[in-house]
Write an enzyme that holds these catalytic residues in place. Structure first.
Site, mmCIF file in Angstrom:
data_model
loop_
_atom_site.group_PDB
_atom_site.id
_atom_site.type_symbol
_atom_site.label_atom_id
_atom_site.label_comp_id
_atom_site.label_asym_id
_atom_site.label_seq_id
_atom_site.Cartn_x
_atom_site.Cartn_y
_atom_site.Cartn_z
ATOM 1 N N ASP A 130 0.800 -1.227 0.000
ATOM 2 C CA ASP A 130 0.000 0.000 0.000
ATOM 3 C C ASP A 130 0.832 1.275 0.000
ATOM 4 O O ASP A 130 0.358 2.337 0.407
ATOM 5 C CB ASP A 130 -0.979 0.030 1.193
ATOM 6 C CG ASP A 130 -1.899 -1.171 1.208
ATOM 7 O OD1 ASP A 130 -2.535 -1.438 0.173
ATOM 8 O OD2 ASP A 130 -1.973 -1.857 2.249
ATOM 9 N N HIS A 177 -3.897 -1.995 -6.541
ATOM 10 C CA HIS A 177 -3.050 -0.865 -6.925
ATOM 11 C C HIS A 177 -3.914 0.189 -7.618
ATOM 12 O O HIS A 177 -4.258 0.047 -8.790
ATOM 13 C CB HIS A 177 -1.928 -1.342 -7.852
ATOM 14 C CG HIS A 177 -1.029 -2.354 -7.226
ATOM 15 N ND1 HIS A 177 -0.037 -3.016 -7.923
ATOM 16 C CD2 HIS A 177 -0.963 -2.837 -5.956
ATOM 17 C CE1 HIS A 177 0.598 -3.848 -7.118
ATOM 18 N NE2 HIS A 177 0.046 -3.761 -5.921
ATOM 19 N N GLN A 219 2.258 -6.398 -2.956
ATOM 20 C CA GLN A 219 2.476 -6.437 -1.504
ATOM 21 C C GLN A 219 3.799 -5.731 -1.166
ATOM 22 O O GLN A 219 4.197 -4.818 -1.871
ATOM 23 C CB GLN A 219 2.384 -7.874 -1.011
ATOM 24 C CG GLN A 219 1.027 -8.496 -1.340
ATOM 25 C CD GLN A 219 1.015 -9.992 -1.175
ATOM 26 O OE1 GLN A 219 1.684 -10.706 -1.888
ATOM 27 N NE2 GLN A 219 0.237 -10.479 -0.223
ATOM 28 N N THR A 270 3.117 -13.228 3.477
ATOM 29 C CA THR A 270 2.441 -13.702 2.281
ATOM 30 C C THR A 270 3.168 -14.924 1.731
ATOM 31 O O THR A 270 4.342 -15.139 2.027
ATOM 32 C CB THR A 270 2.412 -12.590 1.209
ATOM 33 O OG1 THR A 270 1.719 -13.063 0.053
ATOM 34 C CG2 THR A 270 3.818 -12.175 0.798
ATOM 35 N N HIS A 324 2.901 10.210 -1.025
ATOM 36 C CA HIS A 324 2.128 10.846 0.047
ATOM 37 C C HIS A 324 2.906 11.988 0.698
ATOM 38 O O HIS A 324 2.800 12.221 1.912
ATOM 39 C CB HIS A 324 1.690 9.810 1.086
ATOM 40 C CG HIS A 324 0.756 8.772 0.541
ATOM 41 N ND1 HIS A 324 1.212 7.693 -0.213
ATOM 42 C CD2 HIS A 324 -0.593 8.640 0.612
ATOM 43 C CE1 HIS A 324 0.163 6.949 -0.574
ATOM 44 N NE2 HIS A 324 -0.928 7.508 -0.093
ATOM 45 N N LEU A 325 3.670 12.706 -0.104
ATOM 46 C CA LEU A 325 4.386 13.869 0.413
ATOM 47 C C LEU A 325 3.442 15.010 0.780
ATOM 48 O O LEU A 325 3.854 15.969 1.443
ATOM 49 C CB LEU A 325 5.417 14.345 -0.620
ATOM 50 C CG LEU A 325 6.702 13.516 -0.668
ATOM 51 C CD1 LEU A 325 7.449 13.735 -1.977
ATOM 52 C CD2 LEU A 325 7.599 13.866 0.517
ATOM 53 N N ASP A 326 2.197 14.905 0.371
ATOM 54 C CA ASP A 326 1.211 15.926 0.702
ATOM 55 C C ASP A 326 0.579 15.715 2.081
ATOM 56 O O ASP A 326 -0.190 16.565 2.541
ATOM 57 C CB ASP A 326 0.112 15.968 -0.366
ATOM 58 C CG ASP A 326 -0.486 14.597 -0.655
ATOM 59 O OD1 ASP A 326 0.256 13.598 -0.620
ATOM 60 O OD2 ASP A 326 -1.699 14.514 -0.938
#
Length: 394
Positions: free
Chosen positions: A12, A42, A213, A228, A314-316
């Site tokens: 993720d 994804h 994964q 997994t 996800h730098l925001d």
């Protein structure tokens, strides 16, 4: 140059959106899936608002002309693949089947594997392992025990062989599910639609190898038993490439997350971060979020042999803490296959006390802490929200 995309967390981290960005900004012939199966999720969002959560098709499929190859290391679920294709066609990808090839040696996940998988997970009660409930692990386990009888993609084109294998499979697993003859017909229709091939050559153009994964869930190096049945490092992709050069790209996000059971040392519900693409579900459970865990990610880098560059997503997000130590607990890679050792490592994490540092500049902090350059920065969900270093997009 080929690029191999691997998640250095528990999954993720944004592999799909990174793959889509690569396909949007450079010439890519084929996206090659090299581990996992239909449990992948994804999510790709285009600038025009179209969105798809990729499971088996490569995450570059929304880009015209980009092909998908499901390699011999995939666990292919024909029924789920049909459902996914229907959604892609609805989004305007009308040639989706023409852009797909599948290796005949790939294992096939069936409704019977799924039934057995879910029954085992339910039987564990409070000690669930965090399965996605898609039957991927059960497919791998059955192949290890009954390799000659394990259904493979090539068998879908041979109804008598497939019928024999499915009958034996259903009896051995002791499950219900649809009649065998229904599966034979459905899988035969799949075989008539999809080009089934003996491997793939990688000299027709640059490929992106899309992992599923994360390395921290790896079957040999993850925190057993919350792992997994899949090799999540670069190993499978490099075996497919057989010596051909490739850029090794590791993906991380500015928080460390985990969907399901198992250790998450930096977990902090007060962060209040949710992910609409990863809702709680009856099989994995809750989507959990913690501060960026540099200790765990350094471990992932070690067990997969390092990277040429990192993609930081996800730098925001408004976060500013990084875990730099566990207060005496160390993560040291061991030899592959020593699951007793990995289980002891998992137990040791229960006593880990995260030590934090404040972060002002995420790119610099991650580069300095992990010793690898950030070559892709992601500030949002679309390809346009990302920027790449010239040496990656050339």
């Amino acid at each position: 140059m080929h690029v191999i995309v691997v998640d250095l967390g528990f999954g993720d981290c944004g592999k799909g959106t990174v793959v889509d960005h690569l396909c949007a900004t450079r010439e890519v012939h084929t996206v090659v899936r090299f581990n996992g199966g239909a449990q992948a999720a994804h999510t790709v969002v285009l600038a025009d608002g179209r969105q798809h959560t990729f499971a088996q098709f490569g995450a570059g499929t929304l880009r015209p002309g980009v092909r998908t190859h499901l390699s011999r290391f995939m666990v292919v679920d024909p029924l789920a693949l049909v459902a996914e294709a229907e959604h892609l066609i609805a989004l305007g990808v009308h040639d989706v089947w023409q852009r797909l090839t599948v290796d005949r040696r790939a294992l096939v996940a069936t409704p019977y594997h799924r039934e057995a998988n879910r029954a085992k997970e339910l039987a564990r009660g409070a000690d669930r392992h965090g399965s996605c409930g898609m039957g991927v692990g059960e497919t791998m386990a059955y192949a290890l025990s009954h390799d000659d009888d394990a259904p493979r993609v090539g068998d879908c084109a041979d109804p008598p062989v497939l019928r024999r294998k499915l009958t034996a499979l259903r009896a051995r697993l002791g499950v219900g599910g649809p009649p065998v003859e229904d599966c034979v017909r459905a899988f035969a229709a799949f075989a008539a639609t999809v080009p089934i091939v003996d491997g793939m050559r990688f000299d027709d153009g640059p490929c992106v190898f899309e992992g599923a994964q994360g390395v921290l869930l790896d079957e040999w190096h993850g925190f057993h038993p919350y792992t997994t049945w899949s090799t999540t490092t670069f190993a499978n992709a490099e075996e497919l490439l057989d010596g051909a050069p490739a850029f090794r790209l590791g993906v991380l996000r500015t928080v460390t997350t985990r969907h399901g059971a198992g250790p998450l040392v930096t977990e902090d519900p007060s962060l209040g971060i949710t992910d609409p693409n990863n809702p709680a579900n009856p099989w994995q459970g809750a989507f959990r979020v913690g501060h960026f865990d540099a200790v765990a990610h350094r471990y992932a880098l070690e067990v997969c042999g390092g990277v040429d560059g990192l993609a930081l997503t996800h730098l925001d997000l408004p976060v500013s803490r990084m875990c730099t130590g566990y207060g005496g607990v160390r993560l040291v890679p061991g030899p592959p296959g020593d699951l007793t050792r990995q289980e002891a490592t998992t137990r040791s994490l229960a006593g880990a006390e995260p030590r934090y540092a404040e972060v002002r500049d995420w790119v610099t902090a991650v580069e300095d802490t992990l010793g690898a350059p950030v070559v892709v920065e992601s500030w949002g969900p679309t390809a346009e929200d990302k920027k790449s270093a010239d040496r990656l997009t050339s």
